[in-house]
Design an enzyme around this catalytic site. Structure first.
Site, PDB file in Angstrom:
ATOM      1  N   LYS A 111       0.894  -1.319   0.288  1.00  0.00           N
ATOM      2  CA  LYS A 111      -0.113   0.240  -0.189  1.00  0.00           C
ATOM      3  C   LYS A 111       0.787   1.480  -0.187  1.00  0.00           C
ATOM      4  O   LYS A 111       0.839   1.954  -0.867  1.00  0.00           O
ATOM      5  CB  LYS A 111      -0.731  -0.267   1.651  1.00  0.00           C
ATOM      6  CG  LYS A 111      -1.696   0.853   0.891  1.00  0.00           C
ATOM      7  CD  LYS A 111      -3.156   0.496   2.103  1.00  0.00           C
ATOM      8  CE  LYS A 111      -3.452   1.440   1.271  1.00  0.00           C
ATOM      9  NZ  LYS A 111      -5.677   1.293   2.242  1.00  0.00           N
ATOM     10  N   LYS A 208      -2.290 -13.470 -10.040  1.00  0.00           N
ATOM     11  CA  LYS A 208      -2.397 -14.226  -9.108  1.00  0.00           C
ATOM     12  C   LYS A 208      -4.054 -13.913  -8.982  1.00  0.00           C
ATOM     13  O   LYS A 208      -4.827 -12.257  -9.410  1.00  0.00           O
ATOM     14  CB  LYS A 208      -2.704 -13.164  -7.612  1.00  0.00           C
ATOM     15  CG  LYS A 208      -2.797 -14.389  -6.416  1.00  0.00           C
ATOM     16  CD  LYS A 208      -2.593 -13.895  -5.119  1.00  0.00           C
ATOM     17  CE  LYS A 208      -3.866 -13.467  -4.411  1.00  0.00           C
ATOM     18  NZ  LYS A 208      -4.607 -13.537  -3.546  1.00  0.00           N
ATOM     19  N   LYS A 211      -9.665 -10.233  -5.332  1.00  0.00           N
ATOM     20  CA  LYS A 211     -11.148 -10.068  -6.017  1.00  0.00           C
ATOM     21  C   LYS A 211     -10.768  -8.774  -5.722  1.00  0.00           C
ATOM     22  O   LYS A 211     -11.736  -8.353  -6.943  1.00  0.00           O
ATOM     23  CB  LYS A 211     -12.023  -9.909  -4.068  1.00  0.00           C
ATOM     24  CG  LYS A 211     -12.328 -10.829  -3.591  1.00  0.00           C
ATOM     25  CD  LYS A 211     -12.974 -10.873  -1.844  1.00  0.00           C
ATOM     26  CE  LYS A 211     -13.123 -11.992  -1.553  1.00  0.00           C
ATOM     27  NZ  LYS A 211     -12.316 -11.874   0.121  1.00  0.00           N
TER      28      LYS A 211
HETATM   29  P1  ADP Z   1      -7.927 -11.964  -2.400  1.00  0.00           P
HETATM   30  O1  ADP Z   1      -6.908 -12.147  -1.904  1.00  0.00           O
HETATM   31  O2  ADP Z   1      -9.494 -12.064  -3.764  1.00  0.00           O
HETATM   32  O3  ADP Z   1      -9.243 -11.256  -1.418  1.00  0.00           O
HETATM   33  P2  ADP Z   1      -8.710 -13.239   0.106  1.00  0.00           P
HETATM   34  O4  ADP Z   1      -6.936 -12.217   0.384  1.00  0.00           O
HETATM   35  O5  ADP Z   1      -9.877 -12.861   0.667  1.00  0.00           O
HETATM   36  O6  ADP Z   1      -8.364 -13.162  -1.638  1.00  0.00           O
HETATM   37  O7  ADP Z   1      -8.379 -14.514   0.645  1.00  0.00           O
HETATM   38  C1  ADP Z   1      -9.064 -15.717   1.256  1.00  0.00           C
HETATM   39  C2  ADP Z   1      -8.781 -17.291   1.064  1.00  0.00           C
HETATM   40  O8  ADP Z   1      -8.394 -17.667  -0.067  1.00  0.00           O
HETATM   41  C3  ADP Z   1      -6.890 -17.021   1.964  1.00  0.00           C
HETATM   42  O9  ADP Z   1      -6.353 -18.470   2.009  1.00  0.00           O
HETATM   43  C4  ADP Z   1      -5.788 -16.844   0.824  1.00  0.00           C
HETATM   44  O10 ADP Z   1      -4.529 -17.093   0.794  1.00  0.00           O
HETATM   45  C5  ADP Z   1      -6.654 -17.799  -0.267  1.00  0.00           C
HETATM   46  N1  ADP Z   1      -6.592 -17.201  -2.105  1.00  0.00           N
HETATM   47  C6  ADP Z   1      -7.268 -16.012  -2.379  1.00  0.00           C
HETATM   48  N2  ADP Z   1      -6.738 -15.771  -3.449  1.00  0.00           N
HETATM   49  C7  ADP Z   1      -5.922 -17.625  -4.393  1.00  0.00           C
HETATM   50  C8  ADP Z   1      -5.908 -17.508  -5.367  1.00  0.00           C
HETATM   51  N3  ADP Z   1      -5.928 -16.773  -5.752  1.00  0.00           N
HETATM   52  N4  ADP Z   1      -5.074 -18.762  -5.067  1.00  0.00           N
HETATM   53  C9  ADP Z   1      -4.775 -19.654  -4.302  1.00  0.00           C
HETATM   54  N5  ADP Z   1      -5.339 -19.111  -3.100  1.00  0.00           N
HETATM   55  C10 ADP Z   1      -6.056 -17.966  -2.779  1.00  0.00           C
END
Ligand code: ADP
Ligand code: TRP
Length: 341
Positions: A111, A208, A211
Site C-alpha cells: 500500500k 494471482k 477480488k
Molecule cells: P482476495 O485476494 O481475493 O481478497 P482473500 O485474501 O480474501 O482473497 O483470501 C481468502 C483465502 O483464499 C485465503 O486463504 C487466500 O490465501 C486464498 N486465496 C485467495 N486468492 C487465492 C489464489 N489466487 N490462489 C490460491 N489461494 C487464494
C-alpha cells in the site's frame, strides 16, 4: 488437532478462494479433531467503508460456506466480531509486537509502495490475524500461499509473548517436552497448511486471482457473468492449428484444477499437438465449472430463502467458539496481570 481459518467478507468468492482455501476446509472436515471457520469482518474493515455492504457481504459469505459443503455440525462457523476476545487479544499481543515485524508486512508495504497512506488498522492487520489463530491454540491453518507471511508473523508473536510472560519458556522447545526445566508456552505455535497444487490460482489475466484485481472467476455469479469471465481469459495469439505450451497458459492452469492426473496428461497432449483453439478450451472450462459448482449454486439459492436459519448457525457457532477461547484468554489475562483477585 485443531484447525482454524478465516476469509474476509470483502467481495464475492472466486475460484482462487475455493481451490486455495475453502476446498481444504470442506475436505478437512472428514478428519478427526475440531475445526473453526470464521468470517473475518473486522479485517474487512481495512478495505470496506460501507457498513451496509459489509453486513450484506458477511451474510453472503456465510451462505457461500454452507453451500460449498461446510457442515455446521462438524465445523464451527462464526463471525469474528461475535467473539470479542479477538479484539481484546489483538491489543494484548500488540503490546509485545515489535514495530519492525509489522513494517515487513506485505499488504502494508504494498500500500505504501502504491503511494497510499496506510492507516493503523492495515498496519496491525497481522496482529489481529495472530490473535484469531492464537486465541484457539490452533494447530493448523489452511490458507493460500499469500497468507504464509501472516502465519510466520503469528508464530513470531506467539514466541515473543511466551518469552515475555512464561518463565522457563524455550523457543527451541515450545511445548516444554524435551527438558524438565522448560515450560510449555501459553500460546501455541500454529502450522500453515498450504497445498502446492493450488497454492496460487491464476486469474483471467495470468496474475494471482484476487477480488481486488478485477481478474476473478466468481463461484456464485450469474451464468451470464460467469461466461463473460471465462470467455474473457487472456490468451496469446497462437493460431488454432499451432502447438501451444501448456505450462505458459493460464487457461491450462485453470482447467487443470478440475481434472484428474490422467485427464491433465490428455489435455497437455492436446495443447502440444495443436489443432484446438483457445475458444474450445474456454468452453471446456465453462462446462467443467458448471459440472463442479452447479450443485452448490443450487443449494445456495435454497439456503438463501431462510436467512434466519443462517443467523442462528452463526450465533451457535459464536457460542461454541467462545467456549474454546475463554480459558485461553483467561490464562493470557492472568499472565499479563489484567485480572482482579
Ligand atoms: P482476495 O485476494 O481475493 O481478497 P482473500 O485474501 O480474501 O482473497 O483470501 C481468502 C483465502 O483464499 C485465503 O486463504 C487466500 O490465501 C486464498 N486465496 C485467495 N486468492 C487465492 C489464489 N489466487 N490462489 C490460491 N489461494 C487464494
Ligand atoms: N488474512 C486472511 C486473508 O485475507 C483472512 C484471515 C483473517 C485469516 N484471520 C485469519 C486466515 C486467521 C486464517 C487464519 O485471507
Amino acid at each position: 488437532m485443531r484447525t482454524l481459518s478465516g476469509i474476509q467478507p470483502s467481495g464475492a468468492l472466486h475460484l482462487g478462494n475455493y481451490f486455495g482455501a475453502l476446498r481444504q476446509f470442506v475436505e478437512l472436515q472428514k478428519e478427526e479433531g475440531e475445526a473453526l471457520y470464521f468470517i473475518a469482518n473486522l479485517h474487512a474493515l481495512t478495505t470496506t467503508r460501507d457498513g451496509e455492504a459489509l453486513s450484506r457481504n458477511t451474510a453472503a459469505i456465510a451462505l457461500d460456506f454452507l453451500a460449498l459443503g461446510l457442515d455446521p455440525q462438524k465445523s464451527i462457523l462464526f463471525r469474528q466480531s461475535d467473539v470479542p476476545f479477538h479484539a481484546e487479544l489483538h491489543w494484548l499481543l500488540g503490546t509485545v509486537t515489535p514495530l519492525a515485524l509489522l513494517e515487513r508486512g506485505h499488504s502494508y508495504k504494498d500500500k505504501l509502495a502504491r503511494g497510499f497512506g496506510a492507516d493503523v488498522g492495515l498496519f496491525t492487520y497481522p496482529v489481529l490475524m495472530a490473535a484469531d489463530i492464537l486465541l484457539y491454540r490452533t494447530d493448523r491453518v489452511p490458507v493460500g500461499k499469500d497468507q504464509k507471511q501472516h502465519l510466520e508473523i503469528a508464530r513470531d508473536i506467539a514466541t515473543k509473548f511466551n518469552l515475555t510472560y512464561v518463565p522457563g519458556y524455550d523457543p527451541q522447545d515450545p511445548e516444554g517436552r524435551e527438558n524438565k526445566k522448560h515450560t510449555k508456552g501459553i500460546l501455541k505455535l500454529p502450522e500453515p497448511f498450504i497445498l502446492d497444487s493450488t497454492a496460487v490460482v491464476p486469474g483471467t489475466d495470468g496474475q494471482k486471482m484476487s477480488k481486488s484485481y478485477g481478474n476473478a472467476i466468481d463461484l456464485f455469479g450469474t451464468d451470464k457473468e460467469l461466461k463473460k469471465q471465462i470467455m474473457g481469459i487472456v490468451t496469446d495469439s497462437t493460431p488454432v492449428e499451432a502447438p501451444k505450451d501448456p505450462d505458459a497458459s493460464n487457461l491450462f492452469l485453470l482447467l487443470k484444477l478440475f481434472l484428474s492426473p490422467s485427464e491433465i496428461d490428455v489435455l497437455a497432449q492436446s495443447f502440444r499437438q495443436g489443432g484446438t483453439g483457445y475458444g474450445a478450451y474456454k468452453k471446456q472450462l465453462l462446462d467443467a465449472f458448471h459440472a463442479a459448482f452447479d450443485p452448490a449454486r443450487a443449494r445456495r439459492l435454497e439456503l438463501q430463502k431462510d436467512m434466519g436459519e443462517i443467523e442462528a448457525i452463526l450465533q451457535d457457532g459464536a457460542q461454541r467458539a467462545e467456549a474454546i477461547a475463554r480459558p485461553v484468554i483467561e490464562e493470557v489475562r492472568r499472565a499479563v496481570g489484567v485480572t482482579g483477585r
